[in-house]
Design a protein around this motif. Structure first.
Motif, PDB file in Angstrom:
ATOM      1  N   ALA A 124     -13.766 -12.801  24.688  1.00 31.81           N
ATOM      2  CA  ALA A 124     -14.179 -14.165  24.851  1.00 31.81           C
ATOM      3  C   ALA A 124     -13.639 -14.593  26.204  1.00 31.81           C
ATOM      4  N   ASN A 125     -13.362 -13.581  27.084  1.00 26.60           N
ATOM      5  CA  ASN A 125     -12.695 -13.841  28.377  1.00 26.60           C
ATOM      6  C   ASN A 125     -13.799 -13.315  29.352  1.00 26.60           C
ATOM      7  N   LEU A 126     -14.145 -14.294  30.400  1.00 24.26           N
ATOM      8  CA  LEU A 126     -15.273 -13.982  31.343  1.00 24.26           C
ATOM      9  C   LEU A 126     -14.970 -12.674  32.272  1.00 24.26           C
ATOM     10  N   TRP A 127     -13.434 -12.593  32.538  1.00 22.68           N
ATOM     11  CA  TRP A 127     -13.327 -11.397  33.483  1.00 22.68           C
ATOM     12  C   TRP A 127     -13.512 -10.121  32.817  1.00 22.68           C
ATOM     13  N   ASP A 128     -13.655 -10.028  31.524  1.00 21.99           N
ATOM     14  CA  ASP A 128     -13.902  -8.745  30.870  1.00 21.99           C
ATOM     15  C   ASP A 128     -15.579  -8.423  30.927  1.00 21.99           C
ATOM     16  N   TYR A 129     -16.159  -9.360  31.394  1.00 15.00           N
ATOM     17  CA  TYR A 129     -17.698  -9.173  31.565  1.00 15.00           C
ATOM     18  C   TYR A 129     -18.051  -8.822  32.813  1.00 15.00           C
ATOM     19  N   LEU A 130     -17.048  -9.230  33.863  1.00 16.74           N
ATOM     20  CA  LEU A 130     -17.406  -9.119  35.207  1.00 16.74           C
ATOM     21  C   LEU A 130     -16.492  -7.960  36.018  1.00 16.74           C
ATOM     22  N   LEU A 131     -15.413  -7.727  35.353  1.00 19.28           N
ATOM     23  CA  LEU A 131     -14.686  -6.635  36.172  1.00 19.28           C
ATOM     24  C   LEU A 131     -13.827  -5.585  35.351  1.00 19.28           C
ATOM     25  N   ASP A 132     -13.635  -4.289  35.553  1.00 12.11           N
ATOM     26  CA  ASP A 132     -12.906  -3.475  34.837  1.00 12.11           C
ATOM     27  C   ASP A 132     -12.285  -2.547  35.793  1.00 12.11           C
ATOM     28  N   PRO A 133     -11.387  -1.804  35.449  1.00  5.75           N
ATOM     29  CA  PRO A 133     -10.834  -0.797  36.236  1.00  5.75           C
ATOM     30  C   PRO A 133     -11.594   0.154  37.050  1.00  5.75           C
ATOM     31  N   PHE A 134     -12.545   0.675  36.397  1.00  8.92           N
ATOM     32  CA  PHE A 134     -13.497   1.665  36.967  1.00  8.92           C
ATOM     33  C   PHE A 134     -14.534   0.945  37.870  1.00  8.92           C
TER      34      PHE A 134
END
Length: 207
Positions: free
Chosen positions: A167-177
């Motif tokens: 439910a976190n917007l960051w997880d839809y925008l950014l990841d380590p890869f």
């Protein structure tokens, strides 16, 4: 039921992503782009191999094992990968890569506890982060990268409807890869521009 639905979506996305990555690597290895029809056919073929359990000693689909190792990718990463197979795909601008790299360099240390606040918490219904992403998408459009508007818009919509488990917007925008790709691409882009400039200077050198 809802959890099973989300798991199915995640496996389907990972299957397609694995297929797309293999096609990109094959094109780079062979140093030739595949026709669009061939890309679609290979994505469908490899996607099915990764999506369905193969039996034998594997109890789960291959995509489930890949997902278990690397985790869930952001919508931005997936859409950049998938759209790269389109015949009219725009190159990702250096400005976007620089922005991702700068955000990642600041975000990940703070999110891991190296600081007085955690920016990851902003991803939970924080209107400021949402506005910042919308403004960034508009800037992408103003600089001519229309694909960036679509990618960020789809990522926001996916977050709004709860497309993934997070439910976190960051997880839809950014990841380590995505962060690693941006950090790796920047020096390569700079070196390529210097090389092109040097070759151009050599070609137009007097005498």
């Amino acid at each position: 039921m809802m959890n099973q639905y989300l798991q199915l979506i995640a496996l389907l996305e990972m299957s397609i992503t694995c297929a797309v990555v293999i096609i990109i690597l094959l094109q780079k290895l062979l140093k030739m782009p595949f026709p669009l029809a061939a890309r679609i056919a290979v994505v469908l073929f490899l996607g099915n191999i990764f999506f369905w359990p193969l039996g034998m000693s594997l109890e789960l689909p291959l995509s489930a094992y890949v997902r278990g190792v690397i985790g869930e990718l952001s919508m931005v990463t997936m859409l950049i990968l998938w759209s790269s197979l389109l015949p009219s795909a725009q190159k990702t601008p250096l400005g976007f890569k620089l922005s991702v790299a700068l955000i990642a360099v600041v975000f990940y240390p703070l999110a891991l506890g190296f600081g007085m606040f955690d920016p990851y918490a902003w991803g939970y219904n924080f209107i400021g982060l949402l506005i910042a992403v919308i403004v960034f998408a508009i800037l992408c459009g103003l600089t001519g990268w229309i694909k960036g508007i679509w990618i960020l818009s789809i990522a926001i919509m996916a977050w709004a409807v709860g497309w993934h488990e997070s439910a976190n917007l960051w997880d839809y925008l950014l990841d380590p890869f995505l962060a690693a790709w941006a950090l790796y691409s920047i020096p390569n882009a700079i070196l390529l521009k210097r090389r092109e400039k040097a070759q151009s200077g050599y070609l137009f050198r007097a005498g």
